[in-house]
Design an enzyme around this catalytic site. Sequence first.
Site, PDB file in Angstrom:
ATOM      1  N   TRP A 190     -73.143  22.127  -4.261  1.00 35.48           N
ATOM      2  CA  TRP A 190     -72.152  21.293  -4.955  1.00 35.48           C
ATOM      3  C   TRP A 190     -72.648  20.815  -6.321  1.00 35.48           C
ATOM      4  CZ3 TRP A 190     -68.152  22.142  -2.110  1.00 35.48           C
ATOM      5  CH2 TRP A 190     -68.208  22.057  -0.723  1.00 35.48           C
ATOM      6  N   ILE A 191     -73.429  21.640  -6.990  1.00 40.82           N
ATOM      7  CA  ILE A 191     -74.055  21.135  -8.211  1.00 40.82           C
ATOM      8  C   ILE A 191     -73.116  21.268  -9.416  1.00 40.82           C
ATOM      9  CG2 ILE A 191     -76.094  21.293  -9.715  1.00 40.82           C
ATOM     10  CD1 ILE A 191     -76.457  20.187  -6.720  1.00 40.82           C
ATOM     11  N   THR A 216     -69.697   8.797  -0.522  1.00 39.41           N
ATOM     12  CA  THR A 216     -68.312   8.775  -0.026  1.00 39.41           C
ATOM     13  C   THR A 216     -67.801   7.335   0.091  1.00 39.41           C
ATOM     14  OG1 THR A 216     -68.934   8.598   2.299  1.00 39.41           O
ATOM     15  CG2 THR A 216     -68.783  10.833   1.393  1.00 39.41           C
ATOM     16  N   HIS A 268     -34.793  -0.072  -9.833  1.00 37.17           N
ATOM     17  CA  HIS A 268     -34.836  -0.298  -8.379  1.00 37.17           C
ATOM     18  C   HIS A 268     -36.132  -1.037  -8.038  1.00 37.17           C
ATOM     19  CE1 HIS A 268     -31.354   2.182  -7.998  1.00 37.17           C
ATOM     20  NE2 HIS A 268     -31.982   3.269  -8.439  1.00 37.17           N
ATOM     21  N   GLY A 283     -39.186  14.987  -6.140  1.00 40.42           N
ATOM     22  CA  GLY A 283     -39.467  16.420  -5.960  1.00 40.42           C
ATOM     23  C   GLY A 283     -40.221  16.995  -7.155  1.00 40.42           C
ATOM     24  N   GLU A 311     -70.707  11.308  -5.345  1.00 36.95           N
ATOM     25  CA  GLU A 311     -71.473  10.106  -5.758  1.00 36.95           C
ATOM     26  C   GLU A 311     -71.476   9.056  -4.650  1.00 36.95           C
ATOM     27  OE1 GLU A 311     -72.985  10.860  -9.576  1.00 36.95           O
ATOM     28  OE2 GLU A 311     -72.529   8.764  -9.288  1.00 36.95           O
ATOM     29  N   ARG A 348     -80.182  -6.066 -10.467  1.00 36.40           N
ATOM     30  CA  ARG A 348     -79.842  -5.063  -9.457  1.00 36.40           C
ATOM     31  C   ARG A 348     -78.349  -5.168  -9.095  1.00 36.40           C
ATOM     32  NH1 ARG A 348     -81.951  -3.815  -3.460  1.00 36.40           N
ATOM     33  NH2 ARG A 348     -80.819  -1.884  -3.358  1.00 36.40           N
TER      34      ARG A 348
HETATM   35  C1  LIG Z   1     -66.715  18.650  -6.645  1.00 32.92           C
HETATM   36  C2  LIG Z   1     -68.031  18.112  -6.151  1.00 32.92           C
HETATM   37  C3  LIG Z   1     -69.060  17.909  -7.068  1.00 32.92           C
HETATM   38  C4  LIG Z   1     -70.311  17.450  -6.625  1.00 32.92           C
HETATM   39  N1  LIG Z   1     -71.341  17.327  -7.522  1.00 32.92           N
HETATM   40  C5  LIG Z   1     -72.603  17.057  -7.051  1.00 32.92           C
HETATM   41  C6  LIG Z   1     -73.739  17.101  -7.935  1.00 32.92           C
HETATM   42  O1  LIG Z   1     -73.622  17.352  -9.144  1.00 32.92           O
HETATM   43  N2  LIG Z   1     -74.978  16.878  -7.402  1.00 32.92           N
HETATM   44  C7  LIG Z   1     -75.163  16.595  -6.077  1.00 32.92           C
HETATM   45  O2  LIG Z   1     -76.297  16.396  -5.668  1.00 32.92           O
HETATM   46  N3  LIG Z   1     -74.102  16.556  -5.224  1.00 32.92           N
HETATM   47  C8  LIG Z   1     -72.838  16.775  -5.673  1.00 32.92           C
HETATM   48  N4  LIG Z   1     -71.759  16.757  -4.802  1.00 32.92           N
HETATM   49  C9  LIG Z   1     -71.993  16.488  -3.383  1.00 32.92           C
HETATM   50  C10 LIG Z   1     -71.443  15.159  -2.928  1.00 32.92           C
HETATM   51  O3  LIG Z   1     -72.218  14.114  -3.433  1.00 32.92           O
HETATM   52  C11 LIG Z   1     -71.357  15.201  -1.389  1.00 32.92           C
HETATM   53  O4  LIG Z   1     -70.286  16.059  -1.064  1.00 32.92           O
HETATM   54  C12 LIG Z   1     -71.147  13.828  -0.788  1.00 32.92           C
HETATM   55  O5  LIG Z   1     -72.307  13.035  -0.926  1.00 32.92           O
HETATM   56  C13 LIG Z   1     -70.767  13.897   0.694  1.00 32.92           C
HETATM   57  O6  LIG Z   1     -71.627  14.725   1.395  1.00 32.92           O
HETATM   58  P1  LIG Z   1     -71.038  15.881   2.382  1.00 32.92           P
HETATM   59  O7  LIG Z   1     -70.022  16.643   1.605  1.00 32.92           O
HETATM   60  O8  LIG Z   1     -72.190  16.633   2.904  1.00 32.92           O
HETATM   61  O9  LIG Z   1     -70.292  15.102   3.496  1.00 32.92           O
HETATM   62  P2  LIG Z   1     -70.968  14.430   4.799  1.00 32.92           P
HETATM   63  O10 LIG Z   1     -72.124  13.595   4.405  1.00 32.92           O
HETATM   64  O11 LIG Z   1     -71.195  15.481   5.826  1.00 32.92           O
HETATM   65  O12 LIG Z   1     -69.803  13.473   5.267  1.00 32.92           O
HETATM   66  C14 LIG Z   1     -68.651  13.950   5.972  1.00 32.92           C
HETATM   67  C15 LIG Z   1     -67.825  12.730   6.375  1.00 32.92           C
HETATM   68  O13 LIG Z   1     -68.597  11.892   7.270  1.00 32.92           O
HETATM   69  C16 LIG Z   1     -68.678  10.576   6.745  1.00 32.92           C
HETATM   70  N5  LIG Z   1     -69.971   9.988   7.071  1.00 32.92           N
HETATM   71  C17 LIG Z   1     -71.215  10.531   6.935  1.00 32.92           C
HETATM   72  N6  LIG Z   1     -72.169   9.683   7.313  1.00 32.92           N
HETATM   73  C18 LIG Z   1     -71.548   8.539   7.687  1.00 32.92           C
HETATM   74  C19 LIG Z   1     -71.980   7.279   8.166  1.00 32.92           C
HETATM   75  N7  LIG Z   1     -73.277   6.988   8.326  1.00 32.92           N
HETATM   76  N8  LIG Z   1     -71.050   6.349   8.469  1.00 32.92           N
HETATM   77  C20 LIG Z   1     -69.727   6.603   8.284  1.00 32.92           C
HETATM   78  N9  LIG Z   1     -69.249   7.787   7.829  1.00 32.92           N
HETATM   79  C21 LIG Z   1     -70.133   8.746   7.530  1.00 32.92           C
HETATM   80  C22 LIG Z   1     -68.489  10.733   5.237  1.00 32.92           C
HETATM   81  O14 LIG Z   1     -68.069   9.521   4.632  1.00 32.92           O
HETATM   82  C23 LIG Z   1     -67.441  11.830   5.189  1.00 32.92           C
HETATM   83  O15 LIG Z   1     -66.178  11.291   5.364  1.00 32.92           O
HETATM   84  C24 LIG Z   1     -70.493  17.154  -5.247  1.00 32.92           C
HETATM   85  C25 LIG Z   1     -69.429  17.357  -4.345  1.00 32.92           C
HETATM   86  C26 LIG Z   1     -68.218  17.840  -4.776  1.00 32.92           C
HETATM   87  C27 LIG Z   1     -67.124  18.061  -3.766  1.00 32.92           C
END
Ligand SMILES: Cc1cc2nc3c(=O)[nH]c(=O)nc-3n(C[C@H](O)[C@H](O)[C@H](O)COP(=O)(O)OP(=O)(O)OC[C@H]3O[C@@H](n4cnc5c(N)ncnc54)[C@H](O)[C@@H]3O)c2cc1C
Length: 387
Positions: A156-157, A365, A278, A340, A363, A311
């Site tokens: 996902w970089i 979730t 409305h 639509g 960055e 911080r």
């Molecule tokens: C378009 C795009 C660009 C990106 N760019 C970069 C980048 O430049 N550099 C980089 O390093 N990464 C990048 N990412 C990665 C991004 O940071 C990760 O996708 C994100 O951190 C989530 O990780 P995951 O996709 O593995 O989901 P997961 O960590 O597997 O999570 C899946 C689901 O489980 C939930 N979840 C996980 N753990 C917990 C918990 N402890 N408690 C509650 N819920 C939880 C999450 O919230 C989510 O809903 C990018 C992703 C995308 C889609």
Amino acid sequence: MIGFDLTSEQKALQQRARQFSKEVILPVAAKHDRDGTFPIDVMKKAHQEGFLTPLVPKEYGGGGLGILDTCILSEELAAGCMGIYVSIFVSTLALYPIIRFGTRDQKERFLKPFCSKYTLASYCLSEVTVGSDPASMKTAAVLDGDHYVLNGTKMWITNGGYADFYLVFATTDPQRKHKGIISLIVPSNLEGLSHGEPIDKMGQRASNTTAVTFENVRVPKENLLAGEGEGFKKAMAALDITRPMIGIGAVGIARTAMELATQFSKKRIQFGVPIAQHQSVQFMLADMAKDIEAARLLIWKAAWLADQGIRNSKEAAMAKAFAADTAMRVTTDAVQIYGGMGYTKWHPVEKLMRDAKVIQIYEGTAQIMRLIIARQLLQEMTEVTFG
Ligand SMILES: Cc1cc2nc3c(=O)[nH]c(=O)nc-3n(C[C@H](O)[C@H](O)[C@H](O)COP(=O)(O)OP(=O)(O)OC[C@H]3O[C@@H](n4cnc5c(N)ncnc54)[C@H](O)[C@@H]3O)c2cc1C
């Protein structure tokens, strides 16, 4: 003292970014979204304007701006196209740890050339099996003489296919979890480094997202950022600064969606009057306006704290989570107001909705932001008595 007036310098910066967004980003945003192509011309112009290096100190050729200044600038760029903004922004995510924790030599070698000629950088934390829990990363760095030998694949970089160097997080000892993680500055021309094809995404399609693979890549030891075992802390410190910058992108998207929806609602006639008359449509517009304002203020506060050296992990998480949810809600309601028409490619609101979604994912979730907020809240909260 609390003041919300922008300084004359900040107003000028905002104006310059707004003009760039209108004249350079907006005219090509739909094309890059449709084709999923990387906007190289826009990126080069953004570099000339100094938008790729706002936080780099002036002595290295950067803008020498603060985090709040950069957020003011960023809202305008994202209002034009979030995919293009994120392509511009992500270099700051990779540069910031070098600005903050790099040695004089690393700053000379990486920041100066970055500012003087068009260059891009990427931040490599995530992997296929490791997203929210980066301390479990698999990418490994083994010290061999005066080099680290790097093996693994980052996923996902952003800018992965175009970066001139990567800030890579890797483990020297998986058993030590976050304490075993280091960060390395890895030039893209090192042998054994390769990137995958661009990932076909739902939104932010102008941004380039790829896997990046390291096969026995020998990285000079002097490219180690901070000390061994310090990598994870540095990665997280960078996110405290850059989360407001992503959050403000969400504000930019939401603002554009609100402006379009307001304009449309004044023209679209149903039941003999513009739909803006409305009340339920007015309420959607009012909710958009209040949430956008609140999101911007949360972000400005998180950015201001960072500028004071205070911080801001909790505030940055609050700002990012609130702004991302706001952008999702506002863009969904903008589609609703268009009816639509909103569900077609004839109008830009569907793009805004697609672009907004991933801000709740990358960055950190939406759920991880709430974990950070709750963790700090539970630590801070002392016993409360009533009566
Ligand atoms: C378009 C795009 C660009 C990106 N760019 C970069 C980048 O430049 N550099 C980089 O390093 N990464 C990048 N990412 C990665 C991004 O940071 C990760 O996708 C994100 O951190 C989530 O990780 P995951 O996709 O593995 O989901 P997961 O960590 O597997 O999570 C899946 C689901 O489980 C939930 N979840 C996980 N753990 C917990 C918990 N402890 N408690 C509650 N819920 C939880 C999450 O919230 C989510 O809903 C990018 C992703 C995308 C889609």
